[in-house]
Each structure stands twice: as structure tokens, then as C-alpha cells.
Design a protein around this motif. Structure first.
Motif, PDB file in Angstrom:
ATOM      1  N   LEU A  42       0.854  -1.198  -0.201  1.00  0.00           N
ATOM      2  CA  LEU A  42      -0.208   0.199   0.122  1.00  0.00           C
ATOM      3  C   LEU A  42       0.759   1.129  -0.064  1.00  0.00           C
ATOM      4  N   TYR A  43       0.450   2.247  -0.667  1.00  0.00           N
ATOM      5  CA  TYR A  43       1.475   3.420  -0.819  1.00  0.00           C
ATOM      6  C   TYR A  43       1.189   4.544   0.082  1.00  0.00           C
ATOM      7  N   ASP A  44       2.128   5.147   0.534  1.00  0.00           N
ATOM      8  CA  ASP A  44       1.983   6.156   1.791  1.00  0.00           C
ATOM      9  C   ASP A  44       1.479   7.490   1.199  1.00  0.00           C
ATOM     10  N   LYS A  45       1.435   7.601  -0.332  1.00  0.00           N
ATOM     11  CA  LYS A  45       1.317   8.895  -0.635  1.00  0.00           C
ATOM     12  C   LYS A  45      -0.387   9.239  -1.080  1.00  0.00           C
ATOM     13  N   THR A  46      -1.171   7.902  -0.967  1.00  0.00           N
ATOM     14  CA  THR A  46      -2.432   7.795  -0.997  1.00  0.00           C
ATOM     15  C   THR A  46      -3.134   7.525   0.509  1.00  0.00           C
ATOM     16  N   PRO A  47      -2.804   8.361   1.577  1.00  0.00           N
ATOM     17  CA  PRO A  47      -3.191   7.746   2.728  1.00  0.00           C
ATOM     18  C   PRO A  47      -4.616   7.398   3.278  1.00  0.00           C
ATOM     19  N   MET A  48      -5.429   8.313   2.478  1.00  0.00           N
ATOM     20  CA  MET A  48      -6.998   7.872   2.875  1.00  0.00           C
ATOM     21  C   MET A  48      -7.342   6.518   2.573  1.00  0.00           C
ATOM     22  N   HIS A  49      -6.869   6.054   1.057  1.00  0.00           N
ATOM     23  CA  HIS A  49      -6.945   5.010   0.515  1.00  0.00           C
ATOM     24  C   HIS A  49      -6.200   3.565   1.145  1.00  0.00           C
ATOM     25  N   ARG A  50      -5.151   4.207   1.717  1.00  0.00           N
ATOM     26  CA  ARG A  50      -4.504   3.075   2.494  1.00  0.00           C
ATOM     27  C   ARG A  50      -4.875   2.887   3.745  1.00  0.00           C
ATOM     28  N   ASP A  51      -5.467   3.929   4.666  1.00  0.00           N
ATOM     29  CA  ASP A  51      -6.082   3.771   5.976  1.00  0.00           C
ATOM     30  C   ASP A  51      -7.277   3.041   5.994  1.00  0.00           C
ATOM     31  N   ASN A  52      -8.383   3.301   4.957  1.00  0.00           N
ATOM     32  CA  ASN A  52      -9.440   2.695   4.706  1.00  0.00           C
ATOM     33  C   ASN A  52      -9.316   1.227   4.601  1.00  0.00           C
ATOM     34  N   PHE A  53      -8.215   0.762   3.614  1.00  0.00           N
ATOM     35  CA  PHE A  53      -7.903  -0.511   3.167  1.00  0.00           C
ATOM     36  C   PHE A  53      -7.478  -1.350   4.530  1.00  0.00           C
ATOM     37  N   ILE A  54      -6.679  -0.637   5.220  1.00  0.00           N
ATOM     38  CA  ILE A  54      -6.083  -1.171   6.384  1.00  0.00           C
ATOM     39  C   ILE A  54      -6.886  -1.724   7.442  1.00  0.00           C
ATOM     40  N   LYS A  55      -8.078  -0.662   7.632  1.00  0.00           N
ATOM     41  CA  LYS A  55      -9.248  -0.724   8.615  1.00  0.00           C
ATOM     42  C   LYS A  55      -9.970  -1.899   8.083  1.00  0.00           C
ATOM     43  N   LEU A  56     -10.425  -1.856   6.877  1.00  0.00           N
ATOM     44  CA  LEU A  56     -11.278  -3.068   6.336  1.00  0.00           C
ATOM     45  C   LEU A  56     -10.566  -4.359   6.521  1.00  0.00           C
ATOM     46  N   VAL A  57      -9.215  -4.422   6.348  1.00  0.00           N
ATOM     47  CA  VAL A  57      -8.665  -5.768   6.561  1.00  0.00           C
ATOM     48  C   VAL A  57      -8.646  -6.149   7.902  1.00  0.00           C
TER      49      VAL A  57
END
Length: 220
Positions: A42-57
Motif C-alpha cells: 500500500l502506498y503512503d502517498k495515498t493515505p486515505m485509501h491506505r488507511d481505509n484498506f487497512i481498517k477493512l482488512v
């Protein structure tokens, strides 16, 4: 000599898929399926998508869901909660949580082979290009020639770097999607599994005839 050869091989693979040392330090997720495992970064430069994906996982949201839409030479898509225990041949792809994620466009992230991106509704109902809260796809793609890439750049207003052009010409991907969808990660292991999934028999909705379920896990 063998050790040197292996080191060079690893380096070539890294160059092929465009990894950087910074990106390698990001969060990694393992997607386990009946056809094999896919490891994504997961890329750190897209933090909203990264954090949402981590939350769902971490909440096990994806476990038991299907890759419900697969197209050879294009991509594999999953993350629709309606796909859990869905009846055969049911059309899927409209489900998700009750929120969207704002578009996070980073020019250096493009739809190369192995790119992880967020699915979304079309421009006619979603001109802001906001992403689905859960649905994602992995690009398998194909190679593109110079004339195709020139036409895509002219139509989209994108200016590709020479490295990006070379990637699309040699490794492949799907550049028509660039600047329209958020790319927020990439496959670092198991791209052959994604390709295998993209080639399975499917119905008229591009849903695999045999369910391909996923289990996602955060890994180090």
C-alpha cells in the motif's frame, strides 16, 4: 556466481515493477485465494485509501468475499460485500460501505501491470471520481505500443515519463484508466496468481463460474 545471478535477478524484477526503497517500507497485505496468494504493498502517498484498506482488512471485512469481476488482459475486481454467499450467476458490483473515499491522484502511480486501484461509479453519477469504500481491482493488463500511448496521452492530457512509457510497452498495464481512478498500491509477489484468476471461465457479467474467495491479512 550463483549468488550474483540471484541478486541481479531480484534487482531486475524490482525495476520491472517500479519498486522504490520508500515504497517497500509501506504496509503489506496478503490476499489468499484458492488459486494462490497475492502480496500487495500500500502506498503512503495515498493515505486515505491506505488507511481505509487497512481498517477493512483488520476488521475482516474482506474475508469470504469474491473476485466477482475478472477480464483477461484487463483486471480482477473484488471487495463487494454483496458477494459473500452470493447465489451463482447473480450480478455483483454495486455493494459497499455507506461512504466513498475522495479521489487521491498521484501522477507517479499509474495503471501498470500489478497496480492496485479503487473501483468507483462512472463519471455520469460521480464526476468527482470518488472511490468505492471497499471495492478494488488489480491490473493484469496488456502491452501498448507507441501510437496507442500517444493517443491516450492526447485524449487524457497526461504526460508519461519515459520510464512509464517503457513499462507500458514492455511489462504492460492499462493506461486508459490513468487519471480517472486512484492507484493506491501494487502487487509485489504473486502477479501470476492475478493473471490466473483473470483467465478463469466466467459468465455474462464477467463473474467467475466457480467462486474465488479471498482472505486478507496484514503482514510484515
Amino acid at each position: 556466481m550463483k549468488k550474483i545471478f540471484l541478486t541481479i535477478s531480484v534487482l531486475l524484477i524490482a525495476i520491472m515493477f517500479g519498486y522504490s526503497q520508500e515504497e517497500k517500507s509501506g504496509t503489506k497485505v496478503l490476499i489468499s485465494t484458492s488459486l494462490g496468494d497475492i502480496k500487495i504493498l500500500l502506498y503512503d502517498k495515498t493515505p486515505m485509501h491506505r488507511d481505509n484498506f487497512i481498517k477493512l482488512v483488520e476488521s475482516k471485512y474482506y474475508d469470504g468475499l469474491l473476485f466477482h469481476r475478472v477480464i483477461k488482459g484487463f483486471m480482477i475486481q473484488g471487495g463487494d460485500p454483496d458477494s459473500r454467499d452470493a447465489k451463482p450467476r447473480k450480478q455483483l458490483g454495486r455493494g459497499g460501505p455507506d461512504y466513498k473515499i475522495p479521489f487521491e491522484y498521484v501522477p507517479e502511480y499509474f495503471h501498470k501491470k500489478g497496480a492496485l486501484a479503487a473501483a468507483r461509479e462512472g463519471d455520469n453519477v460521480n464526476p468527482e471520481k470518488a472511490s468505492s469504500g471497499s471495492q478494488f481491482y488489480i491490473v493484469t493488463g496488456r502491452t501498448f505500443n507507441d501510437s496507442e500511448l500517444k493517443a491516450i496521452q492526447e485524449n487524457s492530457g497526461i504526460t508519461y515519463t519515459q520510464e512509464q512509457i517503457n513499462t507500458y510497452k514492455t511489462i504492460g498495464g492499462y493506461p486508459p484508466l490513468d487519471k480517472g481512478y486512484t492507484v493506491f498500491g501494487e502487487v509485489i509477489e504473486g502477479i501470476e496468481v492475478a493473471e490466473k484468476i483473470s483467465q478463469v471461465p466466467r459468465d455474462g457479467y464477467d463473474r467467475p463460474l466457480e467462486d474465488i474467495k479471498m482472505t486478507l491479512t496484514i503482514i510484515k
